[in-house]
Scaffold this motif. Structure first.
Motif, short mmCIF file in Angstrom:
data_model
loop_
_atom_site.label_atom_id
_atom_site.label_comp_id
_atom_site.label_asym_id
_atom_site.label_seq_id
_atom_site.Cartn_x
_atom_site.Cartn_y
_atom_site.Cartn_z
N ARG A 139 -10.50 19.97 -9.08
CA ARG A 139 -11.76 19.24 -9.21
C ARG A 139 -11.51 17.80 -8.78
N GLY A 140 -12.27 17.37 -7.78
CA GLY A 140 -12.03 16.04 -7.21
C GLY A 140 -11.07 16.14 -6.03
N GLU A 141 -10.86 15.03 -5.35
CA GLU A 141 -9.96 15.02 -4.21
C GLU A 141 -9.26 13.67 -4.09
N PHE A 142 -8.14 13.70 -3.35
CA PHE A 142 -7.36 12.50 -3.11
C PHE A 142 -7.64 11.97 -1.70
N VAL A 143 -7.64 10.66 -1.57
CA VAL A 143 -7.79 10.02 -0.26
C VAL A 143 -6.73 8.95 -0.13
N ARG A 144 -6.45 8.56 1.11
CA ARG A 144 -5.47 7.51 1.35
C ARG A 144 -6.02 6.18 0.86
N GLY A 145 -5.23 5.47 0.05
CA GLY A 145 -5.68 4.20 -0.49
C GLY A 145 -4.51 3.34 -0.93
N LYS A 146 -4.72 2.51 -1.95
CA LYS A 146 -3.70 1.60 -2.46
C LYS A 146 -3.45 1.85 -3.94
N SER A 147 -2.17 1.77 -4.30
CA SER A 147 -1.78 1.89 -5.71
C SER A 147 -1.06 0.62 -6.11
N THR A 148 -1.34 0.11 -7.30
CA THR A 148 -0.75 -1.14 -7.76
C THR A 148 0.54 -0.88 -8.53
N LYS A 149 1.60 -1.60 -8.18
CA LYS A 149 2.88 -1.51 -8.87
C LYS A 149 3.29 -2.89 -9.33
N SER A 150 4.21 -2.93 -10.30
CA SER A 150 4.71 -4.20 -10.82
C SER A 150 6.11 -4.46 -10.29
N GLY A 151 6.36 -5.67 -9.83
CA GLY A 151 7.68 -6.06 -9.35
C GLY A 151 8.12 -7.37 -9.97
N LYS A 152 9.29 -7.85 -9.58
CA LYS A 152 9.82 -9.07 -10.19
C LYS A 152 8.97 -10.29 -9.87
N ASN A 153 8.20 -10.20 -8.77
CA ASN A 153 7.33 -11.31 -8.38
C ASN A 153 5.87 -11.05 -8.72
N GLY A 154 5.62 -10.08 -9.59
CA GLY A 154 4.26 -9.77 -9.98
C GLY A 154 3.79 -8.45 -9.40
N ASN A 155 2.49 -8.19 -9.49
CA ASN A 155 1.93 -6.94 -9.00
C ASN A 155 1.80 -6.95 -7.48
N TYR A 156 1.94 -5.78 -6.89
CA TYR A 156 1.75 -5.63 -5.45
C TYR A 156 1.20 -4.24 -5.18
N SER A 157 0.64 -4.04 -3.99
CA SER A 157 0.01 -2.78 -3.63
C SER A 157 0.87 -2.01 -2.65
N VAL A 158 0.85 -0.68 -2.78
CA VAL A 158 1.55 0.19 -1.84
C VAL A 158 0.58 1.28 -1.38
#
Length: 283
Positions: A95-114
């Motif tokens: 139910r539902g679907e996935f699409v290409r996008g951005k996910s937020t991660k935490s690093g030593k310099n703060g949050n960033y997107s992958v």
């Protein structure tokens, strides 16, 4: 009900000597209690680590010790269900679907997107139905991406594979509670904490947080080339694709870009990714 699932795995091949050989080769540094726990669980269910049926997953603690969790693969449930005469197959539904996008991660310099595969609208769920010949309706279990997403590269690049593993493992435990009661969880279930029984399973999320917490004595030093070189040497012996995926998650182009405060966490993540890749190749 046939109660033979948990024991029909050539139990004569699973003994203390075999299990100790596995721990010595792959997971040194465990204390006596952890060794006994792994031996007891593996022997109780006839799980053979050399056949990738069970794993000892460890995380380093601040005090220098190790936190251990025992995990198994979803394919163990499938193989052993085949031994039960009442087993009549399973099916999965999305139910539902996935699409290409951005996910937020935490690093030593703060949050960033992958770059990642993310739910298109709201959430995505996977439903697994297990059929038994002695029941009129199938056993149904629905799991949601938002409740199990671990945020690592495997969940970012293969969310359907990972979520389906969770659905299958949980549904088979519900369908065969006598045979699979107490069976170690599939690794995809272990984090976030919602998938755990807090009285029976180690809180993996908390263990990782403790292990990756910055320590004053681990701040970068000027003369630390030997440690970094050793880290790169070990990583170069791993599956290249696992290193590549983990570098992408850390938003780095090469191992040399990683700081000393990142290499321990990077190595643990890369090993988890590599284990998942090996598992997919086998099955």
């Amino acid at each position: 009900m046939n109660n033979a699932i948990a024991t029909q795995s050539n139990p004569q091949q699973v003994n203390d000597a075999l299990l100790l050989d596995y721990l010595t080769a792959t997971t040194p540094g465990l204390n006596d209690h952890q060794v006994k726990q792994f031996l007891a669980v593996s022997m109780a269910f006839g799980l053979n680590p050399w056949k990738k049926e069970v794993y000892a997953v460890t995380y380093n603690n601040r005090d220098g010790g190790k936190t251990m969790s025992i995990v198994t693969g979803y394919e163990v449930y499938l193989k052993r269900a085949e031994m039960n005469p009442n087993y009549d197959g399973y099916e999965t539904e999305w139910r539902g679907e996935f699409v290409r996008g951005k996910s937020t991660k935490s690093g030593k310099n703060g949050n960033y997107s992958v770059d990642a595969l993310v739910p298109k609208d709201g959430d995505v769920s996977c439903i697994c139905r297990v059929f038994r010949k002695d029941r009129k309706v199938p056993v149904k279990c629905e799991v949601f991406f938002s409740e199990y997403d671990q945020g690592n590269s495997m969940w970012q690049s293969k969310p359907r594979v990972m979520l389906e593993k969770v659905a299958i493992a949980r549904a088979f435990r519900l369908a065969f509670p006598v045979e699979f009661g107490g069976m170690p969880y599939e690794s995809a279930e272990l984090s976030p904490e919602q998938g755990l029984d807090p009285e029976k399973e180690i809180k993996i999320e908390e263990a990782v947080e403790r292990a990756e917490a910055p320590k004053p004595e681990q701040q970068p030093q000027e003369h630390t080339g030997d440690r970094k070189a050793k880290f790169i040497e070990v990583c170069n012996k791993m599956i290249p694709a696992a290193i590549k995926d983990t570098l992408k998650a850390y938003n780095c182009r090469s191992l040399e870009e990683l700081g000393l405060d990142q290499i321990d966490g990077f190595y643990r993540e890369a090993k988890r990714v590599e284990a998942g890749m090996l598992q997919e190749v086998e099955f």
